[in-house]
Every structure is written in structure tokens, then in C-alpha cells.
Design an enzyme around this catalytic site. Sequence first.
Site, PDB file in Angstrom:
ATOM      1  N   LEU A  79       0.825  -1.201   0.000  1.00 24.20           N
ATOM      2  CA  LEU A  79       0.000   0.000   0.000  1.00 24.20           C
ATOM      3  C   LEU A  79       0.866   1.261   0.000  1.00 24.20           C
ATOM      4  CD1 LEU A  79      -2.518  -1.458   2.572  1.00 24.20           C
ATOM      5  CD2 LEU A  79      -2.961  -1.024   0.141  1.00 24.20           C
ATOM      6  N   PRO A  80       0.299   2.403  -0.421  1.00 25.11           N
ATOM      7  CA  PRO A  80       1.114   3.602  -0.668  1.00 25.11           C
ATOM      8  C   PRO A  80       1.769   4.222   0.551  1.00 25.11           C
ATOM      9  CG  PRO A  80      -0.991   3.737  -1.819  1.00 25.11           C
ATOM     10  CD  PRO A  80      -1.090   2.578  -0.894  1.00 25.11           C
ATOM     11  N   LYS A 188      14.920   1.095   4.253  1.00 25.21           N
ATOM     12  CA  LYS A 188      14.386   1.463   2.939  1.00 25.21           C
ATOM     13  C   LYS A 188      14.298   2.975   2.797  1.00 25.21           C
ATOM     14  CE  LYS A 188      12.283   1.588  -1.003  1.00 25.21           C
ATOM     15  NZ  LYS A 188      10.906   1.145  -1.227  1.00 25.21           N
ATOM     16  N   LYS A 257       7.767  10.999  -0.278  1.00 27.76           N
ATOM     17  CA  LYS A 257       7.279  10.402   0.976  1.00 27.76           C
ATOM     18  C   LYS A 257       8.397   9.666   1.700  1.00 27.76           C
ATOM     19  CE  LYS A 257       5.252   6.512   0.644  1.00 27.76           C
ATOM     20  NZ  LYS A 257       5.885   5.412   1.366  1.00 27.76           N
TER      21      LYS A 257
END
Length: 313
Positions: A79-80, A188, A257
Site C-alpha cells: 500500500l502507498p 528502505k 514520501k
Amino acid sequence: MSETYMRREPLRIGFIGLGMMGLPMLENLASHDAFHILAFDTQNAPFDKLATHPAWGTTLTRATALDEFASVEMVITMLPNSVITNAVIAGDADRAGLAGVLAPDSIVIDMGSSNPGETQKLAELLASAGSTLVDAPVSGAVAKARSGTLTIMAGGPDAACERARPVLEKMGTNIIRTGKVASAHAMKALNNYVYAAGLLAASEALLIASRLDLDLTRFAEVLNASSGRNVATETKLNQFIIPGTFAGGFALRLQAKDIATAAALQSLTGIDAPQLNLCNSVWADAISALEPGADNTEIFRFLQQRNEATADS
């Protein structure tokens, strides 16, 4: 011998999130008859494509609600962001999340690029319900998602990560254990910051080279044969930036993001990182200036437009 090959029955897996990355990841996973997969997304378009998959209707089917995942042993979310991931796992006042649906001893594998602090909270919530969270974000963009050659980081308890490994290996060729839960999401985010710093430096250097009327293709060759070489110079300059196609396969808003997530780790650790703050600021400005669907390579176009505006003022 891995659990997948010892089992007599196929592993029952849920897969939530069929976007640019999630759909090809699911397609690779569904190509193996060791799994029975229940897929969920709020959009119909991914299922129009999945209807042509050889496994469709047999070992690959569609879920229309989260409560259908009560029968699975493992759920992958792709999911985003953490807001959406939290809603799916924790639920809200109107709908139970996975934490209230899954059977005990289930594993949730969050393969999105979530916020490490939120990941830790979800891990605690799932643990209280008898399930385990593994954070397993990916690196490699859409091309490697399609070929099943992603690099996958995996954080969480050893036993859960080992149970997840045979599944992860069907989507990636390089599985890296990062340590405790939320460690993979932290790594990440930091990795994507380092990539962004290289892309920013390469874009700025390319702009200067352009103003000097240098051969840009030859300049990229020099960078890639010299100490300036990085992932951006090797895989983005000649391929997408110099020809002006800007189709690298990773959305600029998603990169922004990830950089913001990395920037937030400063307050958690007490580390001051000025270059990280610079990247965070530049990408935030680029989001405001470019169209919503802009590719991450369009950071070059943003810098170009900003310099042209400055020159005209």
C-alpha cells in the site's frame, strides 16, 4: 527444507494493494501452484488484467471485503503509505482491520514503504491479537517487480521471517534480513534518501553541463566511468533524463514520501543531517510544482524550470 515444500496443502495467502508495484508482484506469486491467493483492491482495473492470468479462478481469486481473509495464513500488503496501511491492519470505527480478522499465528507482511514508528505500533497491535508483522519493503521499481528480481528487506522475528522467505523469494532474488521489526522500513527510507541525493547531484551537474554546451551523453559516460558514478547516473541519465522521456517507473510523490520518512528519523535519533533536509525540501517543492503523476526523474525538469524562472526574473 522450507515450509513451502514440506506442506501437503497450498499456503493460503492474502494480497492487498494492486498498484504499479503490487500487481506485477502478485502476478509472479500467482504463477506458483504452491499458493492459493486471495487478492483485494478497491479498484476494478487490476482484476480486469488478472482475468487473463493462468491461475485466475483457480488458485487466484478476488476478495471483496477484509473479513474474507480470516481463512488465510499470511497476508501481504503493498500500500502507498502508513495511513492506508494502518487503516487496513488496525481498522477503524466502521470496519475491522486485519488485526481483528486474522486467525492466531498468522503473519502480515507489509511490503510498502511505511513509517518505521507506525510499523512498530502495528507490530504490537498484531502481537496482542496473536499474529506477527514482518516489514519487507522492496527496491527495484516496476521493471524488477515484473521480472521477479526485486531486492527485499525483511525485518521481524526470525521464525516469522523464515516462514515468509519462500513467499518473498517468488517476488525477489535478493532477500536481506535487516533485524528487528521496523528495521527494514527504516533502511528502505534511508536507502531512498541516498538514491535521491545521487539523483539530485546528477541532475544539477547535468544542468550545468547543458549550459556549457557539453555533450550530455558523453558526460554521462564520463560519470559512469569515474568516481561520480551512482545508480542515478547509471540507470536514469541516458535512459530517461537526457532523452526527456522521464519514465523511470517510480513516482516522484512516493520518493518524496520516503525522503520525508527518512528526514523524520533525525528527531528520533538526535542526528542533524543538513543534506537530508535539503533533499526533503527540494522534493517537497517539486511536488507542488509538477503534475501529480510526475516520475521521480522529473526532479531534473523541476530544477530546469526553477533555474529558467530565476533567469527570467
